[in-house]
Design a protein around this motif. Structure first.
Motif, PDB file in Angstrom:
ATOM      1  N   MET A 256      47.383  38.978  35.132  1.00 12.11           N
ATOM      2  CA  MET A 256      47.044  40.012  34.156  1.00 12.11           C
ATOM      3  C   MET A 256      47.327  39.542  32.732  1.00 12.11           C
ATOM      4  O   MET A 256      46.541  39.793  31.815  1.00 12.11           O
ATOM      5  CB  MET A 256      47.800  41.303  34.469  1.00 12.11           C
ATOM      6  CG  MET A 256      47.255  42.062  35.657  1.00 12.11           C
ATOM      7  SD  MET A 256      47.979  43.706  35.860  1.00 12.11           S
ATOM      8  CE  MET A 256      49.644  43.276  36.391  1.00 12.11           C
ATOM      9  N   VAL A 267      37.242  40.026  33.603  1.00 14.31           N
ATOM     10  CA  VAL A 267      38.195  40.873  34.324  1.00 14.31           C
ATOM     11  C   VAL A 267      38.063  40.669  35.833  1.00 14.31           C
ATOM     12  O   VAL A 267      39.029  40.860  36.579  1.00 14.31           O
ATOM     13  CB  VAL A 267      37.977  42.365  33.959  1.00 14.31           C
ATOM     14  CG1 VAL A 267      39.001  43.252  34.658  1.00 14.31           C
ATOM     15  CG2 VAL A 267      38.063  42.559  32.461  1.00 14.31           C
ATOM     16  N   LEU A 270      40.752  38.964  38.027  1.00 14.36           N
ATOM     17  CA  LEU A 270      41.868  39.687  38.642  1.00 14.36           C
ATOM     18  C   LEU A 270      41.511  40.140  40.047  1.00 14.36           C
ATOM     19  O   LEU A 270      42.344  40.106  40.961  1.00 14.36           O
ATOM     20  CB  LEU A 270      42.264  40.883  37.779  1.00 14.36           C
ATOM     21  CG  LEU A 270      42.845  40.548  36.411  1.00 14.36           C
ATOM     22  CD1 LEU A 270      43.090  41.814  35.608  1.00 14.36           C
ATOM     23  CD2 LEU A 270      44.138  39.758  36.557  1.00 14.36           C
ATOM     24  N   TYR A 271      40.289  40.590  40.219  1.00 14.33           N
ATOM     25  CA  TYR A 271      39.839  41.009  41.555  1.00 14.33           C
ATOM     26  C   TYR A 271      39.856  39.815  42.509  1.00 14.33           C
ATOM     27  O   TYR A 271      40.314  39.921  43.665  1.00 14.33           O
ATOM     28  CB  TYR A 271      38.435  41.600  41.463  1.00 14.33           C
ATOM     29  CG  TYR A 271      37.909  42.134  42.776  1.00 14.33           C
ATOM     30  CD1 TYR A 271      38.328  43.368  43.266  1.00 14.33           C
ATOM     31  CD2 TYR A 271      36.990  41.399  43.528  1.00 14.33           C
ATOM     32  CE1 TYR A 271      37.847  43.853  44.468  1.00 14.33           C
ATOM     33  CE2 TYR A 271      36.499  41.885  44.737  1.00 14.33           C
ATOM     34  CZ  TYR A 271      36.938  43.108  45.199  1.00 14.33           C
ATOM     35  OH  TYR A 271      36.453  43.591  46.398  1.00 14.33           O
ATOM     36  N   THR A 314      45.253  50.358  31.838  1.00 14.78           N
ATOM     37  CA  THR A 314      44.204  50.952  32.674  1.00 14.78           C
ATOM     38  C   THR A 314      44.077  50.200  33.985  1.00 14.78           C
ATOM     39  O   THR A 314      43.977  50.803  35.060  1.00 14.78           O
ATOM     40  CB  THR A 314      42.858  50.954  31.924  1.00 14.78           C
ATOM     41  OG1 THR A 314      42.979  51.735  30.737  1.00 14.78           O
ATOM     42  CG2 THR A 314      41.755  51.541  32.797  1.00 14.78           C
ATOM     43  N   TYR A 315      44.097  48.876  33.915  1.00 13.19           N
ATOM     44  CA  TYR A 315      44.029  48.108  35.161  1.00 13.19           C
ATOM     45  C   TYR A 315      45.253  48.374  36.030  1.00 13.19           C
ATOM     46  O   TYR A 315      45.145  48.575  37.243  1.00 13.19           O
ATOM     47  CB  TYR A 315      43.899  46.610  34.878  1.00 13.19           C
ATOM     48  CG  TYR A 315      43.688  45.813  36.141  1.00 13.19           C
ATOM     49  CD1 TYR A 315      42.419  45.655  36.675  1.00 13.19           C
ATOM     50  CD2 TYR A 315      44.769  45.257  36.835  1.00 13.19           C
ATOM     51  CE1 TYR A 315      42.219  44.960  37.862  1.00 13.19           C
ATOM     52  CE2 TYR A 315      44.585  44.559  38.014  1.00 13.19           C
ATOM     53  CZ  TYR A 315      43.309  44.420  38.527  1.00 13.19           C
ATOM     54  OH  TYR A 315      43.116  43.758  39.707  1.00 13.19           O
ATOM     55  N   SER A 319      44.284  50.194  39.611  1.00 11.38           N
ATOM     56  CA  SER A 319      44.038  49.211  40.665  1.00 11.38           C
ATOM     57  C   SER A 319      45.123  49.336  41.732  1.00 11.38           C
ATOM     58  O   SER A 319      46.124  50.023  41.527  1.00 11.38           O
ATOM     59  CB  SER A 319      44.018  47.797  40.069  1.00 11.38           C
ATOM     60  OG  SER A 319      45.296  47.445  39.570  1.00 11.38           O
ATOM     61  N   SER A 381      29.809  43.285  37.604  1.00 16.73           N
ATOM     62  CA  SER A 381      30.483  42.496  36.578  1.00 16.73           C
ATOM     63  C   SER A 381      29.454  41.724  35.774  1.00 16.73           C
ATOM     64  O   SER A 381      28.425  41.292  36.307  1.00 16.73           O
ATOM     65  CB  SER A 381      31.479  41.526  37.224  1.00 16.73           C
ATOM     66  OG  SER A 381      32.266  40.887  36.245  1.00 16.73           O
ATOM     67  N   PHE A 388      35.105  48.628  38.495  1.00 19.58           N
ATOM     68  CA  PHE A 388      35.737  48.711  39.810  1.00 19.58           C
ATOM     69  C   PHE A 388      35.492  50.098  40.397  1.00 19.58           C
ATOM     70  O   PHE A 388      35.465  51.091  39.667  1.00 19.58           O
ATOM     71  CB  PHE A 388      37.237  48.445  39.701  1.00 19.58           C
ATOM     72  CG  PHE A 388      37.566  47.109  39.106  1.00 19.58           C
ATOM     73  CD1 PHE A 388      37.496  45.959  39.879  1.00 19.58           C
ATOM     74  CD2 PHE A 388      37.934  46.993  37.778  1.00 19.58           C
ATOM     75  CE1 PHE A 388      37.790  44.722  39.335  1.00 19.58           C
ATOM     76  CE2 PHE A 388      38.231  45.763  37.215  1.00 19.58           C
ATOM     77  CZ  PHE A 388      38.155  44.620  37.998  1.00 19.58           C
ATOM     78  N   ILE A 401      36.104  48.172  32.488  1.00 18.17           N
ATOM     79  CA  ILE A 401      36.986  47.489  31.536  1.00 18.17           C
ATOM     80  C   ILE A 401      36.215  46.366  30.863  1.00 18.17           C
ATOM     81  O   ILE A 401      35.697  45.471  31.529  1.00 18.17           O
ATOM     82  CB  ILE A 401      38.229  46.906  32.247  1.00 18.17           C
ATOM     83  CG1 ILE A 401      39.029  48.018  32.931  1.00 18.17           C
ATOM     84  CG2 ILE A 401      39.109  46.161  31.244  1.00 18.17           C
ATOM     85  CD1 ILE A 401      40.228  47.503  33.719  1.00 18.17           C
ATOM     86  N   ASN A 403      36.854  43.369  28.554  1.00 15.69           N
ATOM     87  CA  ASN A 403      37.842  42.482  27.951  1.00 15.69           C
ATOM     88  C   ASN A 403      37.181  41.504  26.987  1.00 15.69           C
ATOM     89  O   ASN A 403      37.762  40.497  26.611  1.00 15.69           O
ATOM     90  CB  ASN A 403      38.588  41.711  29.056  1.00 15.69           C
ATOM     91  CG  ASN A 403      39.818  40.999  28.546  1.00 15.69           C
ATOM     92  OD1 ASN A 403      40.614  41.563  27.810  1.00 15.69           O
ATOM     93  ND2 ASN A 403      39.984  39.734  28.934  1.00 15.69           N
ATOM     94  N   VAL A 447      37.826  50.734  27.491  1.00 18.63           N
ATOM     95  CA  VAL A 447      37.772  51.119  28.900  1.00 18.63           C
ATOM     96  C   VAL A 447      37.105  52.483  29.053  1.00 18.63           C
ATOM     97  O   VAL A 447      36.978  53.244  28.093  1.00 18.63           O
ATOM     98  CB  VAL A 447      39.190  51.188  29.519  1.00 18.63           C
ATOM     99  CG1 VAL A 447      39.879  49.847  29.451  1.00 18.63           C
ATOM    100  CG2 VAL A 447      40.027  52.261  28.829  1.00 18.63           C
TER     101      VAL A 447
END
Length: 489
Positions: A256, A267, A270-271, A314-315, A319, A381, A388, A401, A403, A447
């Motif tokens: 993160m 982003v 991260l997933y 927010t993430y 998440s 994405s 998400f 989100i 970024n 976001v």
């Protein structure tokens, strides 16, 4: 309209109307605020025997009364659990809590057992829980066990921060185990705390850790247990399966920071990282008392701390996992060196916009339990923007989100026919276009959290009201102009 919505959310969370009561919420629905007691807030200036704010290795005056004084502040921000650093009696200058001399007494610089009882009672009255850091591995060199070779072992811990005046306990020794288990009983029963954050579980013998977990669950069946980690490489499956529901996710913490402190990074990374570690969630955080402040990482890269904190939070809140926010983050405090990271919280310098945002996020998380345990998917994405999808049996939300360093857009199709998306943060509406897609566009570093609702088309009543206002305004202007013209004639 946006300000009114924000005010309603703040009122809801402050008065507890969206809250789950403190005895009903499962631990994965919590929002945790971590307090480094000596460096949080000075509530009782009389506790000053060892205080020297000019010495970074001495007590700075934070105490239990200081936490009590800030309960309403934490409640308004939406935190449901307060995780305290070790408060047990320490050797001189043990402000951090790791030089324990007495497992059955409150460090006098922090207050008394009655102060702790008051804190727990007042927190419970506000629907909040209190957990204490429990340190099973070390005692001060001045502890009686330190002189008994059968009760200590050579120190092998990989992180020596604050441990230079300690010895490592032999957790196979019966007297040592009995003392620690009795100490665990003591705080649960005497102060009615809600649980423990077990320090450095990766450095704790797994056999003892298993015994400890079984023991405290017998004493308090609904106990809340979390575990901190010093070295993620030492965290084997045995530790992950030791019965501690929430463990520091240091892998996601590093990811993160790498993503959000570097604008333009996708982003979706991260997933992918989350999937690569077996979809393990645990405690989600971007900094703590052992790390550089996240704000420092942001500023170092020339980014705006306020916008970057918003997307990171927010993430964390939306998440898989439980968000754990280190004290001072709502300000947001900066710091690189240990001296800077461990400063007393600068409450007078807080940013109201960021605090309001945290309050709104907390309210949304409580309103939608699926943010804690719903299915988590990457819906779409494009470059640095990702969407998400969180779902449970009857509800779906989308978390977008961006970024990126510029406005980005992305399209999704997984929305039932005849529905529209409404952003819970701004009230913006996204409708299906002629190609059957929902195009989501976000400004840089921003976001949106969308719910699905029936597409009602254009709000003609609202539009009519706006038109009426302009018509009336035009008539008033015309009338005034006419009167002015008549008076000049």
């Amino acid at each position: 309209m946006k300000k009114l919505a924000s005010l309603i959310l703040i009122l809801l969370i402050f008065f507890g109307w969206t809250n789950i009561t403190h005895s009903e919420a499962p631990i994965n629905e919590e929002i945790i605020y971590t307090v480094f007691v000596d460096r949080f807030n000075n509530g009782d200036p009389m506790l000053s025997d060892q205080v020297d704010v000019d010495d970074p290795t001495a007590y700075h005056g934070g105490d239990i009364q200081g936490i009590i004084n800030k309960l309403d502040y934490l409640k308004q921000l939406g935190f449901t659990t307060i995780s305290l650093s070790s408060i047990m009696k320490n050797a001189s200058d043990g402000y951090h809590g790791y030089w324990i001399e007495d497992f059955f007494a409150v460090e006098e610089q922090f207050g008394t057992l009655d102060d702790l009882k008051t804190l727990v009672k007042e927190a419970h009255n506000r629907g909040m829980k209190v957990i204490l850091e429990f340190v099973p591995n070390y005692v001060a060199k001045s502890h009686p066990f330190a002189d008994d070779p059968s009760k200590i072992v050579p120190t092998t811990v990989s992180d020596k921060m604050w441990l230079d005046e300690t010895v490592t306990l032999n957790l196979k020794n019966k007297e040592v185990k009995d003392l620690l288990l009795n100490a665990a009983d003591y705080w649960l029963t005497e102060a009615n705390i809600d649980g423990y954050n077990i320090h450095a579980i990766d450095q704790t013998p797994i056999k003892f850790l298993n015994e400890f977990v079984v023991h405290v669950k017998k004493v308090k069946p609904d106990i809340y247990l979390t575990g901190s980690v010093l070295n993620a490489d030492d965290l084997t499956e045995e530790y992950l399966n030791a019965g501690i529901p929430l463990i520091d996710n240091k892998v996601m913490q590093g990811s993160m920071v790498n993503v959000f402190a570097n604008a333009g990074t996708p982003v979706k990374n991260l997933y992918n990282k989350w999937k690569s570690i077996g979809k393990r969630s645990g405690l989600l955080f971007v900094d703590n008392k052992f790390t550089t402040r996240f704000t420092r990482e942001i500023v170092k890269n020339g980014q705006n701390p306020l916008t970057t904190w918003k997307i990171a939070l927010t993430y964390m809140y939306m998440s898989p996992g439980v968000p754990m926010v280190y004290q001072g983050s709502a300000i947001p405090m900066d710091g690189n060196t240990p001296e800077e990271v461990q400063r007393l919280v600068q409450f007078n310098n807080g940013d109201q916009d960021l605090q309001d945002f945290i309050t709104r996020l907390s309210t949304i998380r409580k309103q939608f339990p699926l943010s804690a345990d719903g299915k988590f998917e990457l819906a779409s994405s494009n470059g640095a923007i990702s969407v998400f999808k969180r779902t449970n049996e009857d509800t779906t939300i989308f978390v977008a989100i961006n970024n990126g360093k510029k406005t980005e857009d992305v399209s999704i199709t997984d929305v039932p026919e005849g529905m529209q998306l409404e952003d819970l943060l701004s009230g913006d509406i996204v409708r299906e276009n002629d190609h059957g897609k929902y195009r989501i566009g976000l400004d840089r570093e921003s976001v949106a959290i969308y719910t699905i609702e029936q597409d009602k088309g254009l709000n003609w009543i609202f539009i009519g009201a706006i038109i009426s206002v302009f018509v009336v305004f035009a008539l008033v202007v015309a009338l005034l102009s006419r009167k002015q013209k008549t008076s000049t004639e």
